[in-house]
Scaffold this motif. Sequence first.
Motif, PDB file in Angstrom:
ATOM      1  N   ALA A   1      31.058 -34.135  60.254  1.00 34.94           N
ATOM      2  CA  ALA A   1      31.831 -35.269  60.790  1.00 34.94           C
ATOM      3  C   ALA A   1      31.260 -35.723  62.129  1.00 34.94           C
ATOM      4  O   ALA A   1      31.204 -36.917  62.421  1.00 34.94           O
ATOM      5  N   LYS A   2      30.823 -34.754  62.927  1.00 36.81           N
ATOM      6  CA  LYS A   2      30.247 -35.057  64.236  1.00 36.81           C
ATOM      7  C   LYS A   2      28.958 -35.876  64.075  1.00 36.81           C
ATOM      8  O   LYS A   2      28.767 -36.902  64.739  1.00 36.81           O
TER       9      LYS A   2
ATOM     10  N   ALA B   1      36.612 -20.566  53.437  1.00 34.02           N
ATOM     11  CA  ALA B   1      37.423 -21.715  53.884  1.00 34.02           C
ATOM     12  C   ALA B   1      37.113 -22.043  55.341  1.00 34.02           C
ATOM     13  O   ALA B   1      36.968 -23.209  55.715  1.00 34.02           O
ATOM     14  N   GLN B   2      36.977 -20.987  56.161  1.00 34.40           N
ATOM     15  CA  GLN B   2      36.666 -21.194  57.581  1.00 34.40           C
ATOM     16  C   GLN B   2      35.258 -21.760  57.765  1.00 34.40           C
ATOM     17  O   GLN B   2      35.036 -22.654  58.592  1.00 34.40           O
ATOM     18  N   ALA B   3      34.320 -21.232  56.967  1.00 36.46           N
ATOM     19  CA  ALA B   3      32.936 -21.718  57.044  1.00 36.46           C
ATOM     20  C   ALA B   3      32.862 -23.185  56.595  1.00 36.46           C
ATOM     21  O   ALA B   3      32.189 -23.997  57.230  1.00 36.46           O
ATOM     22  N   ASP B   4      33.592 -23.507  55.511  1.00 34.71           N
ATOM     23  CA  ASP B   4      33.623 -24.892  55.003  1.00 34.71           C
ATOM     24  C   ASP B   4      34.190 -25.825  56.064  1.00 34.71           C
ATOM     25  O   ASP B   4      33.688 -26.934  56.260  1.00 34.71           O
ATOM     26  N   PHE B   5      35.254 -25.366  56.718  1.00 36.90           N
ATOM     27  CA  PHE B   5      35.892 -26.194  57.742  1.00 36.90           C
ATOM     28  C   PHE B   5      34.912 -26.446  58.890  1.00 36.90           C
ATOM     29  O   PHE B   5      34.739 -27.582  59.335  1.00 36.90           O
ATOM     30  N   ALA B   6      34.245 -25.393  59.346  1.00 35.46           N
ATOM     31  CA  ALA B   6      33.274 -25.529  60.444  1.00 35.46           C
ATOM     32  C   ALA B   6      32.148 -26.485  60.047  1.00 35.46           C
ATOM     33  O   ALA B   6      31.743 -27.345  60.840  1.00 35.46           O
ATOM     34  N   GLN B   7      31.699 -26.347  58.785  1.00 36.41           N
ATOM     35  CA  GLN B   7      30.617 -27.215  58.304  1.00 36.41           C
ATOM     36  C   GLN B   7      31.089 -28.676  58.262  1.00 36.41           C
ATOM     37  O   GLN B   7      30.354 -29.575  58.675  1.00 36.41           O
ATOM     38  N   SER B   8      32.292 -28.889  57.789  1.00 36.32           N
ATOM     39  CA  SER B   8      32.785 -30.274  57.685  1.00 36.32           C
ATOM     40  C   SER B   8      32.991 -30.884  59.074  1.00 36.32           C
ATOM     41  O   SER B   8      32.793 -32.092  59.265  1.00 36.32           O
TER      42      SER B   8
END
Length: 235
Positions: A148-149, A137-144
């Motif tokens: 987004a950037k 979940a943390q990795a997915d969040f960082a990737q998203s």
Amino acid sequence: MSTVTDTLRECHRLRIHLKALQEEIDRGPRVLKAQQARLAQQQQAHKDHHDAITKLKLKQREEEGTLKQTEVRLAKLESQLTSTANQKEKEYEAKQSEIRQAREKKEALEDAILATMAALEEKVVAVAAVDKQWAEAQADFAQSQEDAKVRLARLKADQVESQAALLKAETGIPAKNRATYDFLVKAHGPAALTPVKDRVCQACRTGIHEQKVMEVNSGAFALCSTCGKMLYPTE
Ligand SMILES: [Zn+2]
């Protein structure tokens, strides 16, 4: 050489595109907020799982402590029973009743301990999966966030480019029509412009007079007499 209506068509395309870009840029913070809320929820679920294990371990320790006390008491009662065997019947019965109650309590505690151990075991077995889920979940969040950037940078570059292209295209609007154009786009945005298809205004779906259709087809600046939008022929 491009006509006024060619210019209007291009301005319409660019204004629609710019509006869509702005909407997508504006969506960014809302998407981020939703992703953050989801991450917080996943973090809570992960924490809850580990907290549940801590609580179950504590519960198990307490139950085992109580069981030990009950066993000590039971042994004491049983030894007293032997020594009271010769005493009065009434006292003997009272002691036996106490022993019965202590045994029942011991059994109930043993059952409770088994249930606690089973619940604990279930949670412990799931730890690896729960930890993995949280890490993902943390990795997915960082990737998203990274995606987004990159997306935002692309949108902003497109915005700058399209804005410049619009300014350039708008120089093709005759000076005598410029005030009308500016007024209408300020009031309606991209919807200030509309194609004419099969002699029908695509903004208000009203038929357009033959004479005006000919003017528009020849590339002249004209407004729909029903909705007042700037017209250009479909390609
Ligand atoms: Zn119209």
